[in-house]
Design an enzyme around this catalytic site. Structure first.
Site, PDB file in Angstrom:
ATOM      1  N   ASP A  53       0.797  -1.218   0.000  1.00  0.00           N
ATOM      2  CA  ASP A  53       0.000   0.000   0.000  1.00  0.00           C
ATOM      3  C   ASP A  53       0.835   1.276   0.000  1.00  0.00           C
ATOM      4  OD1 ASP A  53       1.025  -0.424   2.526  1.00  0.00           O
ATOM      5  OD2 ASP A  53      -0.810   0.187   3.583  1.00  0.00           O
TER       6      ASP A  53
ATOM      7  N   GLY B 149      14.225   8.049 -27.481  1.00  0.00           N
ATOM      8  CA  GLY B 149      15.027   6.903 -27.876  1.00  0.00           C
ATOM      9  C   GLY B 149      14.639   6.445 -29.269  1.00  0.00           C
ATOM     10  N   TRP B 150      15.345   5.441 -29.758  1.00  0.00           N
ATOM     11  CA  TRP B 150      15.104   4.985 -31.132  1.00  0.00           C
ATOM     12  C   TRP B 150      13.650   4.609 -31.367  1.00  0.00           C
ATOM     13  CZ3 TRP B 150      17.219   5.082 -35.727  1.00  0.00           C
ATOM     14  CH2 TRP B 150      16.754   4.199 -36.709  1.00  0.00           C
ATOM     15  N   THR B 151      13.072   3.792 -30.491  1.00  0.00           N
ATOM     16  CA  THR B 151      11.732   3.261 -30.728  1.00  0.00           C
ATOM     17  C   THR B 151      10.666   4.329 -30.630  1.00  0.00           C
ATOM     18  OG1 THR B 151      12.457   1.142 -29.816  1.00  0.00           O
ATOM     19  CG2 THR B 151      10.088   1.495 -29.974  1.00  0.00           C
TER      20      THR B 151
ATOM     21  N   ASP C 197      15.648  12.616 -26.172  1.00  0.00           N
ATOM     22  CA  ASP C 197      16.425  11.765 -27.075  1.00  0.00           C
ATOM     23  C   ASP C 197      15.646  11.605 -28.376  1.00  0.00           C
ATOM     24  OD1 ASP C 197      17.941   9.865 -28.329  1.00  0.00           O
ATOM     25  OD2 ASP C 197      18.169   8.580 -26.579  1.00  0.00           O
TER      26      ASP C 197
ATOM     27  N   GLU D 237      15.568  11.057 -32.206  1.00  0.00           N
ATOM     28  CA  GLU D 237      16.394  10.453 -33.252  1.00  0.00           C
ATOM     29  C   GLU D 237      15.620  10.323 -34.562  1.00  0.00           C
ATOM     30  OE1 GLU D 237      18.249   6.869 -31.727  1.00  0.00           O
ATOM     31  OE2 GLU D 237      18.323   7.723 -29.721  1.00  0.00           O
TER      32      GLU D 237
ATOM     33  N   THR E  83      28.584   9.197 -29.607  1.00  0.00           N
ATOM     34  CA  THR E  83      29.812   8.894 -30.345  1.00  0.00           C
ATOM     35  C   THR E  83      30.133   7.405 -30.294  1.00  0.00           C
ATOM     36  OG1 THR E  83      30.991   9.600 -28.333  1.00  0.00           O
ATOM     37  CG2 THR E  83      30.824  11.180 -30.146  1.00  0.00           C
TER      38      THR E  83
ATOM     39  N   ASP F 119      28.524   3.391 -32.312  1.00  0.00           N
ATOM     40  CA  ASP F 119      27.676   2.792 -33.361  1.00  0.00           C
ATOM     41  C   ASP F 119      27.889   3.435 -34.724  1.00  0.00           C
ATOM     42  OD1 ASP F 119      26.573   0.983 -31.609  1.00  0.00           O
ATOM     43  OD2 ASP F 119      24.945   2.315 -31.051  1.00  0.00           O
TER      44      ASP F 119
END
Length: 621
Positions: free
Chosen positions: A325, A353-355, A393, A395, A462, A464
């Site tokens: 509770d 984010g990406w998704t 974020d 993108e 910085t 991928d």
């Protein structure tokens, strides 16, 4: 462009991990989701309760169930349950009740055959829905769902938000304006971090026995002469003076790590791991990832992981188990406990984010409304003390990621300006941005310099730059610090990205260098040095072509470096990743360029003793 592909793959990795969760959530929620909602209201009937349980969750939807029980001594002839859902949550079908809605407010009425309940009898009805599925404001037959309301009597109003004074290392004095009630207020309950710590008959109280240099949150609620408890006041944040006790005060540089809400599932990485790894003493900031961006608003990403998951004593930061509770559980409560133990740590809630970046384009059509929705969510009274700001974020603005955005080069600046105006100067407003420095690439697509005046800093991604989305190679380090002979794409390295951003007018002190706590690899490789051919992605724990550093250091030890990044050739596999040695070199670079610090993606990729973060900490000083 290949940078779109490379950056897409790392975000897809995050997305795949999230998609793997619903089955586990469905196993966990039937017990953990059971909760009685007890918002007082005017009563038409007493002696009855209504409790809610999330019976299952499959990611894109869930099954909810309400149970109405007659706890009184006379038969109930009919029942009506009302509740509110957060924005984005909807009932799509129902059974054993007639469910209607008005906006986010839902009403369920009994059918002809299940309205009558004898004393002690109960009945359940269910529904399928989409969204987070966390109801609030439950009312049963016009009264409280816990059966405590008194017929014909209004509960007391909320008292005024407390003010704090006489703050010392171990004590604080609280004062508040009185609540009102038609029958009179009997007393007040004082809440510290959501738990009742005192009951008083006056409008002031002094708390003592506190810990020096520690953050606390206080609120109060009134109780009337009939025993009804009213809603809680707003909360006031208090930090006691003094401190020490092992805390690591913030240094000159930002040392920020991402904590993922989905990591508590398959990865079994929790906030307490930040403590046990020794990382809490070495970071200054945490980005909590991710909140969603949909319908032009900031919304909850994973309600169960964020604020509902119950932690046992051995799993909890402070060694205290959650109760069924308590007002706040899950990662948010664990982060609250982490901040109490390490007051130097600041936490930002990261959205997108990406998704979930596809929602930014619609949101920035009305930047002020978008910013207000984000502020209202981040500063929700249930967890306002947990967060010190927001991270965006996106993108990518005016470029392609999972989808292509055509908002124009000024849209990112409009968003950051609105966020700063809404959050004010005392909150942190930051953003994760592209590192594509190629001619006409993503850095050229948006006005990152103009927007930087509203940002505390940018997390420049910085890493991928290269990976096994190019299945046949050439093999190349995914996070090169500098260019090198034979690099597959000009402008795809850390120095190029940071140099270009500074040249456009972004101050160096507002740029953080990014480190990936993972590697990327190929299989079917015979050449040890970069530039070899491959047959596909190397196998990984969660996705082909990617693996945590903590696994790679033993599975495929580094046997070379290129452009300031380690690489390894083992068998027919070729991997690139950062090691403590290369991280140290990158921190030397960050200091030589006057950067604001460094950040990393993400905590769970490091070793159990946090050796990569230790290299960041020691390297930046």
């Amino acid at each position: 462009m290949r940078t779109g592909t490379s950056e897409r793959t790392t975000r897809r990795f995050r997305s795949i991990r999230r998609r793997a969760l619903p089955g586990l959530v469905a196993l966990l929620l039937p017990v953990a989701g059971l909760v009685g909602l007890t918002t007082p209201a005017r009563a038409a009937d007493t002696g009855a309760t209504a409790t809610y349980a999330k019976a299952s969750d499959w990611g894109s939807g869930f099954e909810g169930k309400w149970t109405v029980k007659n706890t009184g001594t006379t038969t109930i002839s009919s029942w009506t349950v009302e509740w509110d859902f957060p924005e984005g949550t909807k009932v799509t079908s129902s059974w054993d009740a007639t469910v209607t809605s008005s906006g986010n407010h839902y009403t369920a009425k009994n059918l002809s055959w299940n309205g009558s309940l004898a004393p002690g009898a109960s009945v359940s009805f269910g529904f399928n829905g989409t969204g987070s599925g966390s109801p609030t404001g439950c009312r049963l037959n016009g009264g409280s769902c816990d059966g405590t309301s008194v017929p014909g009597d209004e509960p007391p109003s909320a008292p005024g938000t407390p003010s704090a004074s006489s703050i010392t290392d171990t004590s604080v004095k609280l004062s508040w304006s009185a609540a009102t009630d038609d029958k009179g207020v009997k007393d007040y309950e004082v809440l510290r971090d959501g738990a009742k710590v005192a009951t008083v008959t006056t409008t002031s109280w002094s708390d003592s026995g506190l810990t020096a240099g520690t953050d606390y949150s206080y609120a109060v609620r009134a109780r009337d002469t009939a025993g009804q408890t009213g809603p809680a006041s707003g909360s006031v944040a208090v930090r006691t003076t003094g401190g020490g006790g092992g805390e690591q005060p913030p240094g000159q540089h930002v040392k920020l790590g991402y904590f993922t809400n989905w990591g508590v599932y398959g990865r079994n990485y929790h906030v307490k791991n930040i403590v046990t790894s020794g990382s809490a003493e070495k970071i200054t900031h945490i980005n909590y990832a991710f909140g969603n961006v949909t319908g032009g608003k900031c919304t909850i990403g994973d309600a169960y992981a964020d604020y509902d998951k119950a932690y046992t004593a051995d799993q909890s930061v402070d060694g205290k188990a959650d109760t069924w509770d308590q007002p706040l559980r899950g990662n948010f409560n664990q982060l609250r406990k982490l901040k109490a133990k390490y007051p130097h740590i600041k936490v930002l809630w990261s959205f997108g984010g990406w998704t979930w970046s596809g929602g930014f384009g619609d949101a920035v059509k009305n930047p002020a409304a978008f910013a207000k929705s984000c502020h209202d969510l981040v500063e929700d009274p249930r967890w306002a003390d947990v967060f010190d700001g927001i991270d965006l974020d996106w993108e990518y603005p005016n470029a392609c990621g999972l989808t292509c955005d055509t908002s124009g080069p000024g849209a990112f600046t409009d968003m950051m300006r609105a966020m700063r105006a809404e959050f004010g100067t005392n909150a942190l407003v930051t953003a994760a941005i592209t590192a594509d420095a190629s001619d006409g690439g993503k850095i050229d697509s948006a006005d990152y310099a103009g927007a930087s005046q509203y940002a505390d800093w940018y997390n420049v991604m910085t890493y991928d730059f290269f990976g096994a989305w190019a299945a046949k190679g050439p093999t190349a380090p995914h996070s090169p610090l500098t260019s090198y002979p034979g690099i597959p794409q000009a402008g795809f390295d850390t120095d190029a990205a940071l140099t270009k951003l500074r040249a456009k007018g972004v101050p160096a002190k507002k740029l953080l260098l990014g480190i990936g706590f993972y590697g990327r690899g190929w299989t079917g490789v015979t050449q040890k040095e970069p530039g070899g051919t491959a047959t596909g992605a190397a196998p990984g724990t969660y996705e082909a072509g990617i693996e945590d550093y903590k696994v790679l250091k033993g599975k495929c030890p580094a046997n070379g470096t290129v452009a300031g990044t380690a690489y390894a050739h083992c068998g027919d596999q070729w991997w690139s990743y950062d090691s403590p040695a290369t991280v140290t070199g990158k921190m030397d670079y960050a200091k030589s360029k006057g950067l604001g610090g460094a950040f990393f993606w993400e905590f769970s990729g490091d070793t159990t003793d946090g050796e990569l973060l230790t290299a960041i900490h020691r390297g930046l000083g």
